[in-house]
Design a protein around this motif. Sequence first.
Motif, PDB file in Angstrom:
ATOM      1  N   MET A  95       0.842  -1.138   0.095  1.00 12.71           N
ATOM      2  CA  MET A  95      -0.058   0.033  -0.024  1.00 12.71           C
ATOM      3  C   MET A  95       0.839   1.306  -0.045  1.00 12.71           C
ATOM      4  O   MET A  95       0.349   2.388   0.226  1.00 12.71           O
ATOM      5  N   MET A  96       2.155   1.132  -0.309  1.00 11.72           N
ATOM      6  CA  MET A  96       2.995   2.320  -0.394  1.00 11.72           C
ATOM      7  C   MET A  96       2.895   3.076  -1.379  1.00 11.72           C
ATOM      8  O   MET A  96       3.474   3.064  -2.498  1.00 11.72           O
ATOM      9  N   THR A  97       1.982   4.056  -1.289  1.00  6.50           N
ATOM     10  CA  THR A  97       1.654   5.124  -2.307  1.00  6.50           C
ATOM     11  C   THR A  97       1.960   6.577  -1.763  1.00  6.50           C
ATOM     12  O   THR A  97       2.078   6.546  -0.534  1.00  6.50           O
ATOM     13  N   LEU A  98       2.182   7.530  -2.522  1.00  6.41           N
ATOM     14  CA  LEU A  98       2.346   8.906  -1.876  1.00  6.41           C
ATOM     15  C   LEU A  98       1.270   9.129  -0.905  1.00  6.41           C
ATOM     16  O   LEU A  98       1.315   9.423   0.234  1.00  6.41           O
ATOM     17  N   ASP A  99       0.126   8.956  -1.461  1.00  6.27           N
ATOM     18  CA  ASP A  99      -1.189   9.371  -0.544  1.00  6.27           C
ATOM     19  C   ASP A  99      -1.287   8.706   0.460  1.00  6.27           C
ATOM     20  O   ASP A  99      -1.694   9.145   1.548  1.00  6.27           O
ATOM     21  N   ASN A 100      -0.911   7.189   0.720  1.00 11.85           N
ATOM     22  CA  ASN A 100      -0.899   6.664   1.966  1.00 11.85           C
ATOM     23  C   ASN A 100       0.103   6.776   3.008  1.00 11.85           C
ATOM     24  O   ASN A 100      -0.333   7.045   3.912  1.00 11.85           O
ATOM     25  N   VAL A 101       1.192   7.209   2.387  1.00 12.92           N
ATOM     26  CA  VAL A 101       2.206   7.820   3.260  1.00 12.92           C
ATOM     27  C   VAL A 101       1.953   9.024   3.937  1.00 12.92           C
ATOM     28  O   VAL A 101       1.983   9.043   5.031  1.00 12.92           O
ATOM     29  N   LEU A 102       1.259  10.180   3.119  1.00 11.84           N
ATOM     30  CA  LEU A 102       0.780  11.219   3.615  1.00 11.84           C
ATOM     31  C   LEU A 102      -0.448  10.929   4.602  1.00 11.84           C
ATOM     32  O   LEU A 102      -0.338  11.773   5.643  1.00 11.84           O
ATOM     33  N   GLN A 103      -1.153   9.948   4.148  1.00 11.02           N
ATOM     34  CA  GLN A 103      -2.295   9.721   5.163  1.00 11.02           C
ATOM     35  C   GLN A 103      -1.795   9.138   6.429  1.00 11.02           C
ATOM     36  O   GLN A 103      -2.394   9.510   7.623  1.00 11.02           O
ATOM     37  N   ALA A 104      -0.827   8.224   6.424  1.00 12.51           N
ATOM     38  CA  ALA A 104      -0.340   7.524   7.615  1.00 12.51           C
ATOM     39  C   ALA A 104       0.396   8.846   8.417  1.00 12.51           C
ATOM     40  O   ALA A 104       0.393   8.790   9.772  1.00 12.51           O
ATOM     41  N   ASP A 105       0.798   9.617   7.816  1.00  7.13           N
ATOM     42  CA  ASP A 105       1.788  10.762   8.397  1.00  7.13           C
ATOM     43  C   ASP A 105       0.539  11.707   9.292  1.00  7.13           C
ATOM     44  O   ASP A 105       0.831  11.877  10.312  1.00  7.13           O
ATOM     45  N   GLN A 106      -0.402  12.192   8.454  1.00  8.36           N
ATOM     46  CA  GLN A 106      -1.348  12.834   9.191  1.00  8.36           C
ATOM     47  C   GLN A 106      -2.225  12.095  10.598  1.00  8.36           C
ATOM     48  O   GLN A 106      -2.381  12.797  11.474  1.00  8.36           O
ATOM     49  N   MET A 107      -2.539  10.798  10.353  1.00 12.12           N
ATOM     50  CA  MET A 107      -3.013  10.103  11.355  1.00 12.12           C
ATOM     51  C   MET A 107      -2.010  10.178  12.520  1.00 12.12           C
ATOM     52  O   MET A 107      -2.468  10.338  13.764  1.00 12.12           O
ATOM     53  N   ALA A 108      -0.724   9.786  12.224  1.00 12.59           N
ATOM     54  CA  ALA A 108       0.238   9.749  13.423  1.00 12.59           C
ATOM     55  C   ALA A 108       0.496  10.887  14.086  1.00 12.59           C
ATOM     56  O   ALA A 108       0.665  11.089  15.345  1.00 12.59           O
ATOM     57  N   ARG A 109       0.156  12.173  13.324  1.00 11.98           N
ATOM     58  CA  ARG A 109       0.547  13.332  14.141  1.00 11.98           C
ATOM     59  C   ARG A 109      -0.786  13.608  15.000  1.00 11.98           C
ATOM     60  O   ARG A 109      -0.461  13.938  16.130  1.00 11.98           O
ATOM     61  N   GLU A 110      -1.857  13.075  14.544  1.00 13.01           N
ATOM     62  CA  GLU A 110      -3.037  13.401  15.614  1.00 13.01           C
ATOM     63  C   GLU A 110      -2.724  12.551  16.789  1.00 13.01           C
ATOM     64  O   GLU A 110      -3.272  12.918  17.848  1.00 13.01           O
ATOM     65  N   LEU A 111      -2.716  11.261  16.609  1.00  6.96           N
ATOM     66  CA  LEU A 111      -2.358  10.560  17.690  1.00  6.96           C
ATOM     67  C   LEU A 111      -1.274  11.055  18.436  1.00  6.96           C
ATOM     68  O   LEU A 111      -1.236  10.617  19.722  1.00  6.96           O
ATOM     69  N   ALA A 112      -0.202  11.421  18.113  1.00  6.82           N
ATOM     70  CA  ALA A 112       0.922  12.117  19.036  1.00  6.82           C
ATOM     71  C   ALA A 112       0.385  13.276  19.684  1.00  6.82           C
ATOM     72  O   ALA A 112       0.897  13.120  20.725  1.00  6.82           O
ATOM     73  N   ARG A 113      -0.482  14.163  19.086  1.00  8.18           N
ATOM     74  CA  ARG A 113      -0.929  15.011  19.751  1.00  8.18           C
ATOM     75  C   ARG A 113      -1.805  14.739  21.031  1.00  8.18           C
ATOM     76  O   ARG A 113      -1.595  15.064  22.025  1.00  8.18           O
ATOM     77  N   GLU A 114      -2.718  13.483  20.732  1.00  8.46           N
ATOM     78  CA  GLU A 114      -3.499  13.033  21.906  1.00  8.46           C
ATOM     79  C   GLU A 114      -2.709  12.681  22.798  1.00  8.46           C
ATOM     80  O   GLU A 114      -2.977  12.502  24.024  1.00  8.46           O
ATOM     81  N   ALA A 115      -1.329  11.973  22.588  1.00  7.59           N
ATOM     82  CA  ALA A 115      -0.476  11.514  23.303  1.00  7.59           C
ATOM     83  C   ALA A 115      -0.030  12.280  24.408  1.00  7.59           C
ATOM     84  O   ALA A 115       0.224  12.235  25.674  1.00  7.59           O
ATOM     85  N   MET A 116       0.396  13.532  23.709  1.00  7.42           N
ATOM     86  CA  MET A 116       0.831  14.743  24.350  1.00  7.42           C
ATOM     87  C   MET A 116       0.071  15.297  25.471  1.00  7.42           C
ATOM     88  O   MET A 116       0.386  15.824  26.310  1.00  7.42           O
ATOM     89  N   ALA A 117      -1.227  15.304  24.954  1.00  7.89           N
ATOM     90  CA  ALA A 117      -2.384  15.783  25.937  1.00  7.89           C
ATOM     91  C   ALA A 117      -2.384  14.944  26.959  1.00  7.89           C
ATOM     92  O   ALA A 117      -2.627  15.616  28.132  1.00  7.89           O
ATOM     93  N   LYS A 118      -2.351  13.751  27.053  1.00  7.29           N
ATOM     94  CA  LYS A 118      -2.454  12.983  28.149  1.00  7.29           C
ATOM     95  C   LYS A 118      -1.342  12.849  28.900  1.00  7.29           C
ATOM     96  O   LYS A 118      -1.352  13.064  30.114  1.00  7.29           O
ATOM     97  N   THR A 119      -0.110  13.328  28.384  1.00 10.72           N
ATOM     98  CA  THR A 119       0.984  13.439  29.068  1.00 10.72           C
ATOM     99  C   THR A 119       1.095  14.603  29.843  1.00 10.72           C
ATOM    100  O   THR A 119       1.510  14.885  31.117  1.00 10.72           O
ATOM    101  N   GLN A 120       0.277  15.853  29.364  1.00 10.78           N
ATOM    102  CA  GLN A 120       0.190  16.903  29.926  1.00 10.78           C
ATOM    103  C   GLN A 120      -0.603  17.060  31.368  1.00 10.78           C
ATOM    104  O   GLN A 120      -0.568  17.505  32.183  1.00 10.78           O
ATOM    105  N   GLU A 121      -1.796  16.070  30.896  1.00 10.81           N
ATOM    106  CA  GLU A 121      -2.749  15.933  31.965  1.00 10.81           C
ATOM    107  C   GLU A 121      -1.995  15.239  33.144  1.00 10.81           C
ATOM    108  O   GLU A 121      -2.316  15.527  34.340  1.00 10.81           O
ATOM    109  N   ALA A 122      -1.292  14.279  32.964  1.00 11.43           N
ATOM    110  CA  ALA A 122      -0.532  13.221  34.029  1.00 11.43           C
ATOM    111  C   ALA A 122       0.210  13.997  34.822  1.00 11.43           C
ATOM    112  O   ALA A 122       0.364  13.753  35.930  1.00 11.43           O
ATOM    113  N   THR A 123       0.957  15.111  33.985  1.00  7.49           N
ATOM    114  CA  THR A 123       1.875  15.759  34.924  1.00  7.49           C
ATOM    115  C   THR A 123       1.425  16.978  35.477  1.00  7.49           C
ATOM    116  O   THR A 123       2.151  18.040  35.912  1.00  7.49           O
ATOM    117  N   GLY A 124       0.085  17.543  35.148  1.00  7.56           N
ATOM    118  CA  GLY A 124      -0.388  18.501  35.893  1.00  7.56           C
ATOM    119  C   GLY A 124      -0.118  19.815  35.038  1.00  7.56           C
ATOM    120  O   GLY A 124      -0.493  20.709  35.752  1.00  7.56           O
TER     121      GLY A 124
END
Length: 391
Positions: free
Chosen positions: A362-391
Amino acid sequence: MKRISLLGSTGSIGESAMDLIGRGGFEVVALTGGRNVARLASQAVALKADMAVTCFTECYQELAARLKGSGVTVAAGADAVAQAAARPADLVVNGIVGAAGLRPSLAAVKAGATLALANKESLVCAGPLLMATAREAGATVLPVDSEHSAVFQALVGEEMSAVERVVITASGGAFRDWPLAALAEATPEQAATHPNWEMGQRITIDSASMFNKALEVIEAHEFFGIAPERIEVLIHPQSAVHALVGFCDGAMMAHLGAPDMRHAIGYALNWPARAPLPVERLDLAALGRLDFAAPDPARYPALGLAYEVMAAGGLMGAVFNAAKEAALDGFIARRIGFNDMARVVEATMGRMASQTSLNNDMMTLDNVLQADQMARELAREAMAKTQEATG
């Protein structure tokens, strides 16, 4: 005269390349940059470039005003950068930082140009796609990272079947000698100070966390086709040995030089020939010693994640890089701590591992860019949880 385009001309790689290009022997087709419009315009005038492009559309008017009457064609936006990369040229140097460099890399090789690649993310995110595209178009890809250029040079005249292992070196970054317990309190300013190399803020922080070296391990795997278990990393504080190649007869070939990116850039600019370069000559007697040590996994967890990426294959490289970029943004903005970056990337990789699209078919440019965007969203969610946990 070589016709050359330089992507990312206002960054650290771009400025080093400009120093060499400005000494003559090149006709500049296109220059691309970001928000430093004043510098981009002055470069375009100084080198009599055919075209200057800023990747930010909102910077177009300023660039056009600065280049009015110069005869330099002006454009702006991501599409314009890719189009600049595809313009007829003998050599395209890609010094863009981050995943934004992938599309221009693909555009350059599709056009059949020789691509001098400093944008490691092109290979990390979509190595199989980039190299296959280059083969189909009859294009050549040259490494510009100092470590990969060193390996490339050590392999001249050698058969890949004789290669037993590849060793890339790392300075260890700003926190190499810090107590482990102190890393949790490290600041972006402290991380952005490199002991040996002069680089931009982001890549210097990546050096401190060893995420930069993690990207380079994946890059070596993709570029040279070396199995992950044959790629090693060593801490080398002097940054004099850039890489070593070990052969089946037990011999090792090392590439040495002063820590100056103009070595690798100059080799790519003049390839297949060598040309004199205005760089420091290494004085081994003055240096006195060469030290090596295995990296501590507890200090540099990013390296372990790189080997997980290679084991997973598919689009996991794009996920890894996107999460890394998002986590770096979070650290620079002081939303998360230094140690949290690796945790955010690991959490993002774990959540993305179940995605069925993460496979090589499935490695096409579109799929690479889609994976990129999904990962950025999940990373931002993970950072938000980290901020909540550390106050």
